[in-house]
Structure formats: C-alpha cells, structure tokens
Enzyme design. Sequence first.
Site, PDB file in Angstrom:
ATOM      1  N   ASP A  20      35.473  36.519  30.544  1.00 41.31           N
ATOM      2  CA  ASP A  20      36.056  37.186  29.705  1.00 41.31           C
ATOM      3  C   ASP A  20      35.221  38.199  29.804  1.00 41.31           C
ATOM      4  OD1 ASP A  20      37.932  35.231  28.453  1.00 41.31           O
ATOM      5  OD2 ASP A  20      36.076  33.961  27.268  1.00 41.31           O
ATOM      6  N   LYS A  23      37.652  41.442  33.384  1.00 39.16           N
ATOM      7  CA  LYS A  23      37.922  41.464  34.820  1.00 39.16           C
ATOM      8  C   LYS A  23      38.930  42.735  35.566  1.00 39.16           C
ATOM      9  CE  LYS A  23      36.590  37.420  35.765  1.00 39.16           C
ATOM     10  NZ  LYS A  23      35.996  37.263  34.153  1.00 39.16           N
ATOM     11  N   GLY A  47      42.679  34.795  31.187  1.00 47.18           N
ATOM     12  CA  GLY A  47      43.539  35.356  30.906  1.00 47.18           C
ATOM     13  C   GLY A  47      43.269  36.985  30.991  1.00 47.18           C
ATOM     14  N   GLN A 229      37.934  33.246  35.570  1.00 48.89           N
ATOM     15  CA  GLN A 229      36.040  32.495  34.153  1.00 48.89           C
ATOM     16  C   GLN A 229      34.586  33.798  34.647  1.00 48.89           C
ATOM     17  OE1 GLN A 229      38.496  30.479  36.089  1.00 48.89           O
ATOM     18  NE2 GLN A 229      39.259  30.478  34.226  1.00 48.89           N
TER      19      GLN A 229
END
Length: 429
Positions: A20, A23, A47, A229
């Site tokens: 998170d 990126k 996400g 991740q």
Amino acid sequence: MLIKIPNSAVWVILGAQWGDEGKGKIVDLLSEDADIVVRYQGGANAGHTVSFDGKTYVLHLLPSGIFHPNVVCVIGNGVVLDPVALIEEIEMVKSAGVDISGRLLISHNAHLIMPYHKLLDKLFEQGDDKIGTTGKGIGPAYIDKYARVGIRVVDLLDRDILCKKLRRNIDAKNEIIEKIYGVTRFEVEKIIDEYIEFDKKIDEYVTDTAVYLNKAIKEGKKILLEGAQGALLDIDHGTYPYVTSSNPTAGGASTGSGIPPTKINGVIGVIKAYTTRVGEGPFPTELKDEIGDYIREKGHEYGATTGRPRRCGWLDIVSLNYTIMVNGIEKLAMTKLDVLDELDEIKICVAYEINGKKLKNFPTNSETLSKVKPVYESFKGWKTKTSNLRSYSELPSEAREFIEAVGKLTGVEISIISVGADRNQTILR
C-alpha cells in the site's frame, strides 16, 4: 511530467514496506517513458490506485501502465489470475475510453484462481490464527501451484485436459470443504463451462510472454516490472507467517516474468512518509492513538481491495534498510508526504531495542519482532501545505530536512516525492 528511462533498461518497481505504498502512482508516472509494464506476482489482492484528470482508478490485475496508450501491459506467469476480476477490470478501463487492443498480453503459464480457492481462503481464515488475507483465493491458488496441481491459462485450450485436472482437484477440495467445514460440494461441469467461456474472452491476449519480453529487451525496449504487495510481505523474506503467498521482492521479478536477473538494470523502492500495515502481524512503530487515527483519516488509509482500515505508524528505518538490502534498492520514491503537513512533530524509528539491547539487524521472526521497542528521532513539523508544490526547493526546510534524513539513514537517495494522489502532484529531485 516525464522521467526518462534509458533504452534497453529494465527496472523493478516494488513496495519497500508492508504494501500500500503507492506503487500504482509511481508506475503510472514512470510509464510515460516506458514501452512495456509487467505485473510479475500476486493477484487481485493488489489494489494499485492511479489518479489523473480528476478521476481515480483502482487496478487489481492490470499493470498500472494501462492508461498510457503507447504502453504494452503484460500479466506475467507469476501472477495468479482471477477470471471474474480480470474481465471486470478490462470492462472498467474500456468504459473509461482506454483502448487495449494489442496492448494487453497474458502469460499462458499464469495460474488460475478457481471458485474453490476463494472459498478455502475464507474458510482457512476462521478462528484465532488468521493471517488477515483478502479472501481472494490467492494463498490456496499458490498452494496448488507448488503442489503441482494448479490449473494454468494454457489448460483452457483443451477441454479434455481441463476436465481431467479439474475433476481431480474438485474431488480433493470437496473432501475438505464438505467433511471438515460442512459446506456444499462444487459441481465440476459448471466450473468447466464457466472457464471455457472465460477462455473465449481472453484468448486474444494469451501468449508466451517470456519469449515476448526477452525479444523486446533485444530490441531495446524500456520495461518496468511492477510488484504487488510489499517486500515485508514476501513469503521468503517477509515477517512470516504474516505474509503474502508470493515473492514481491526483486528476485520474484525474474521468476514471475521470465526476464533473466542479468537483464535487470535497477530497483526502485516505493515507501510512504510513514508506515502502514493491513491484517495481522507485528508492527513496531504502530500508533494506537489520536496521531495514528489522524494519519489514517488524512491519508485515506483504507484498503483499495477490501476497504479494511490500515494500521498506521511512524516511518521505520530498521525495516526499510532490510528491504533495501534484500532487494538491492538503488532509488526511493516517497509518497504521501502531504499527509504529515499539519503535524507538530514527526518521528522516524532509527533502531530497535529488546531487553535493553539494540538490535543490529531487522528480525523477520514475528515472535521477536513483536517484542522490540522502537527508538525514535524527532523532527519538527513543517506546518505548511505541500500538495500544491512542484519543485524540491519550494518544500519547507523542515520537510527537506526530514527527506534528507531518510536518505542519510538509508544511504539511498529519495528521487521522487509524491505530495498528492494525482499524477501531477509529484516532485523530482
């Protein structure tokens, strides 16, 4: 805002914390001068958020270069592919006016997430020993991959082979699902029909992406390898067992794409100006107070995939130096500096102590990490809005002092600074 990438360069862009980190924005930014962007691991548990022209898009499987019309986006063999999520995402970008014709390639060797993977993921998370997964079926899909019983994209080409493999797998999964958890069994034919239909929708995109990428390197193409991740969630190098099921670290970029390690030219690590973590596991700098709550609300720290509130804490140099080491990170991109704009005091964890002694190295053993006490250095807050600034010299002196301290403590220059979600809210050094 153009960041030049040398010809024939292959760069890895990865998260250097617990995920998170932003990126998606950094890959999108760098994609302006790239030819190809590759997702090399993970699945729809990612996400990656991209914002520009007043609109925001959340990508779970498609590489973050998809909004640049000259960029070819590749889903590599290291990704576990959720058919439902992929089709929804393709339709989402198409409805936004994005033409993906000839611009999306999917590895024929990528493994597929099946309905039983998602159910097993949720069943495994019951009880007190949960990891805090997204429930997207990622872990069970990787389990099948390494047990050598996984279903790959290439298996969709032959109904007989698909039927044989699926029947074997579903019979085995039904034993667990029905007898241990008391859940209704899966029907083989229904799943086969669903996945044959899926194959028809993605057939134009499927190819041997390893061959394609290595040919592109010989042709001098500029390639970005996008991790999902973060390094501290790496199955081998992360805070096990509170990790993801794949290798977000730089080594995973080679195995997940088919690009040899010798062809990778550099690694860029993405960090926040603070630290967050989703799910379970030790978190030395976590703030369980009003400052942690403030950072969460100011930074909109809720999962892009699950909506779960993220745990928030100060920037941790000990863990960051560890991820720099195992990934060979040569440049850092710092996001969400603007989230700290209104704080009077900002802290950086510069060391750990345990039983009154300082630790020399980051302990990936979760039991040890849960017992450490962070040692902080304090910095004066800048108390100035930074989201409208576009050059390093415009930043308040206190903000520059903070950024330069991170550079000195890590030995790695922070070359990109994000002061907002939008593509243009970026400062280059």
